[in-house]
Design a protein around this motif. Sequence first.
Motif, PDB file in Angstrom:
ATOM      1  N   PRO A  41      24.554-118.718 -44.675  1.00  0.00           N
ATOM      2  CA  PRO A  41      25.655-119.596 -44.260  1.00  0.00           C
ATOM      3  C   PRO A  41      26.342-120.177 -45.489  1.00  0.00           C
ATOM      4  O   PRO A  41      25.671-120.611 -46.418  1.00  0.00           O
ATOM      5  CB  PRO A  41      24.956-120.704 -43.457  1.00  0.00           C
ATOM      6  CG  PRO A  41      23.496-120.407 -43.487  1.00  0.00           C
ATOM      7  CD  PRO A  41      23.243-119.353 -44.515  1.00  0.00           C
ATOM      8  N   HIS A  42      27.657-120.156 -45.509  1.00  0.00           N
ATOM      9  CA  HIS A  42      28.408-120.744 -46.619  1.00  0.00           C
ATOM     10  C   HIS A  42      28.695-122.215 -46.311  1.00  0.00           C
ATOM     11  O   HIS A  42      28.322-122.700 -45.238  1.00  0.00           O
ATOM     12  CB  HIS A  42      29.681-119.928 -46.859  1.00  0.00           C
ATOM     13  CG  HIS A  42      29.368-118.505 -47.268  1.00  0.00           C
ATOM     14  ND1 HIS A  42      29.246-118.117 -48.579  1.00  0.00           N
ATOM     15  CD2 HIS A  42      29.077-117.408 -46.520  1.00  0.00           C
ATOM     16  CE1 HIS A  42      28.919-116.829 -48.629  1.00  0.00           C
ATOM     17  NE2 HIS A  42      28.808-116.375 -47.383  1.00  0.00           N
ATOM     18  N   PHE A  96      21.296-124.933 -34.806  1.00  0.00           N
ATOM     19  CA  PHE A  96      22.077-123.741 -34.442  1.00  0.00           C
ATOM     20  C   PHE A  96      21.991-122.698 -35.557  1.00  0.00           C
ATOM     21  O   PHE A  96      21.832-121.509 -35.294  1.00  0.00           O
ATOM     22  CB  PHE A  96      23.541-124.136 -34.175  1.00  0.00           C
ATOM     23  CG  PHE A  96      23.716-124.998 -32.961  1.00  0.00           C
ATOM     24  CD1 PHE A  96      23.879-124.440 -31.700  1.00  0.00           C
ATOM     25  CD2 PHE A  96      23.705-126.378 -33.059  1.00  0.00           C
ATOM     26  CE1 PHE A  96      24.021-125.232 -30.575  1.00  0.00           C
ATOM     27  CE2 PHE A  96      23.848-127.188 -31.935  1.00  0.00           C
ATOM     28  CZ  PHE A  96      24.006-126.610 -30.691  1.00  0.00           C
ATOM     29  N   ILE A  97      22.121-123.163 -36.803  1.00  0.00           N
ATOM     30  CA  ILE A  97      22.032-122.243 -37.942  1.00  0.00           C
ATOM     31  C   ILE A  97      20.625-121.640 -38.014  1.00  0.00           C
ATOM     32  O   ILE A  97      20.460-120.431 -38.250  1.00  0.00           O
ATOM     33  CB  ILE A  97      22.386-122.967 -39.265  1.00  0.00           C
ATOM     34  CG1 ILE A  97      23.847-123.464 -39.228  1.00  0.00           C
ATOM     35  CG2 ILE A  97      22.120-122.066 -40.472  1.00  0.00           C
ATOM     36  CD1 ILE A  97      24.894-122.386 -39.308  1.00  0.00           C
ATOM     37  N   GLY A 151      28.482-107.784 -42.804  1.00  0.00           N
ATOM     38  CA  GLY A 151      29.755-108.419 -43.137  1.00  0.00           C
ATOM     39  C   GLY A 151      29.750-109.888 -42.774  1.00  0.00           C
ATOM     40  O   GLY A 151      28.702-110.464 -42.468  1.00  0.00           O
ATOM     41  N   ASP A 152      30.938-110.493 -42.826  1.00  0.00           N
ATOM     42  CA  ASP A 152      31.057-111.930 -42.548  1.00  0.00           C
ATOM     43  C   ASP A 152      31.560-112.178 -41.125  1.00  0.00           C
ATOM     44  O   ASP A 152      32.318-111.376 -40.568  1.00  0.00           O
ATOM     45  CB  ASP A 152      32.072-112.564 -43.514  1.00  0.00           C
ATOM     46  CG  ASP A 152      31.545-112.630 -44.938  1.00  0.00           C
ATOM     47  OD1 ASP A 152      30.365-112.284 -45.163  1.00  0.00           O
ATOM     48  OD2 ASP A 152      32.330-113.023 -45.822  1.00  0.00           O
ATOM     49  N   PHE A 153      31.153-113.295 -40.567  1.00  0.00           N
ATOM     50  CA  PHE A 153      31.736-113.780 -39.313  1.00  0.00           C
ATOM     51  C   PHE A 153      31.758-115.302 -39.384  1.00  0.00           C
ATOM     52  O   PHE A 153      31.227-115.893 -40.330  1.00  0.00           O
ATOM     53  CB  PHE A 153      30.967-113.267 -38.093  1.00  0.00           C
ATOM     54  CG  PHE A 153      29.520-113.665 -38.016  1.00  0.00           C
ATOM     55  CD1 PHE A 153      29.114-114.767 -37.285  1.00  0.00           C
ATOM     56  CD2 PHE A 153      28.547-112.918 -38.675  1.00  0.00           C
ATOM     57  CE1 PHE A 153      27.775-115.127 -37.218  1.00  0.00           C
ATOM     58  CE2 PHE A 153      27.198-113.262 -38.599  1.00  0.00           C
ATOM     59  CZ  PHE A 153      26.816-114.378 -37.870  1.00  0.00           C
ATOM     60  N   THR A 154      32.414-115.939 -38.430  1.00  0.00           N
ATOM     61  CA  THR A 154      32.499-117.404 -38.493  1.00  0.00           C
ATOM     62  C   THR A 154      31.772-118.053 -37.322  1.00  0.00           C
ATOM     63  O   THR A 154      31.732-117.506 -36.217  1.00  0.00           O
ATOM     64  CB  THR A 154      33.958-117.905 -38.509  1.00  0.00           C
ATOM     65  OG1 THR A 154      34.612-117.451 -37.327  1.00  0.00           O
ATOM     66  CG2 THR A 154      34.705-117.421 -39.724  1.00  0.00           C
ATOM     67  N   THR A 157      31.898-122.547 -40.281  1.00  0.00           N
ATOM     68  CA  THR A 157      31.015-122.038 -41.332  1.00  0.00           C
ATOM     69  C   THR A 157      31.113-120.517 -41.376  1.00  0.00           C
ATOM     70  O   THR A 157      30.943-119.866 -40.330  1.00  0.00           O
ATOM     71  CB  THR A 157      29.543-122.452 -41.057  1.00  0.00           C
ATOM     72  OG1 THR A 157      29.473-123.862 -40.883  1.00  0.00           O
ATOM     73  CG2 THR A 157      28.629-122.035 -42.202  1.00  0.00           C
ATOM     74  N   THR A 158      31.392-119.981 -42.541  1.00  0.00           N
ATOM     75  CA  THR A 158      31.376-118.528 -42.680  1.00  0.00           C
ATOM     76  C   THR A 158      29.920-118.095 -42.872  1.00  0.00           C
ATOM     77  O   THR A 158      29.184-118.711 -43.646  1.00  0.00           O
ATOM     78  CB  THR A 158      32.213-118.089 -43.889  1.00  0.00           C
ATOM     79  OG1 THR A 158      33.553-118.519 -43.671  1.00  0.00           O
ATOM     80  CG2 THR A 158      32.196-116.567 -44.064  1.00  0.00           C
TER      81      THR A 158
END
Lengths: 133, 167
Positions: B31-32, B13-14, B156-159, B149-150
């Motif tokens: 990915p964090h 998926f990532i 910007g960031d999303f989850t 996962t952020t």
Amino acid sequence: MAAFNPKMRILVVDDMNTMRKIIKGMLQKMGCDNITEADDGNPAWSLIQEAHAAGRPFEFIISDWNMPGMTGIDLLKNVRSKDEFKKVPFLMVTAEAEQSNVVIAVKAGVSNYIIKPFNPDTLKGKIDKIFVP
Amino acid sequence: MNIESYVKFSKPFIDALRDTFKVMVQSDITPHSPKMKKDNKAKGEVTAMIGMNGTVIKDGKDQEFNGMIAFSFRKEVYLKIASAMLMQEYKDYHEDVEDTGSEIANIIMGNAKKVLATQGYKIGMSTPTRVKGLDYEIKYPGNTIVIETTITCAYGDFTFDICYRVT
């Protein structure tokens, strides 16, 4: 197959507004300005028949595979079941990248197949392969 | 299921997310570290979700499983991503971009499905759904651990949330 003519009548079928707009935007960058949208296979099939009856048939169909009403593969089968539409170029768009899907689409008479994600160059390349002069 | 299994299951998926953003959003992603989600709340004003179910070969036998992925975006980030995808600037919600998150979820699921098929998963996809609004409670399938996962992208960031269970 005749060469691609940007002035041809094109039908873009996808239940997602976003993907219709993306494809339409990419086509417009290729100079296309005669683009009709449908949000499912059912309205698309009606539009295809109506356009033919009105003497202004669609000359190229780009359709998503997964749609909640009539799927792209069923739309393709309908199109290929009628003599008047047998040769209409049909590009299938799908997020499902499995080889088995490609085989199903080829058996149903698809002209070419594009897997999401794609960029304008990939779309143009797929179209160019359909419309080989 | 332990976190290692989740990470292995999440990887396609990532990877699909990375590829999709590179091709259609013109952005790399970072990915964090994944972490276990402690509540069901969406972390942004726009959330797109898509369910999955099917079978997986485990211990030599076909076993049923189900799961879900969800993406939550803050409005500002969502509109910037949608603008990049549609090659047109959107400063507020518009019908053109109502389902942009759903389309992203659809593409990710479709591409990950192909990779997971090589690991013994036969996955059926549901139709993506979307909600708007803060404090939305996402209805994950019952008895699952949700891994959050952020993701950082150019806008910007999303989850990204993922959960699944063998039933």
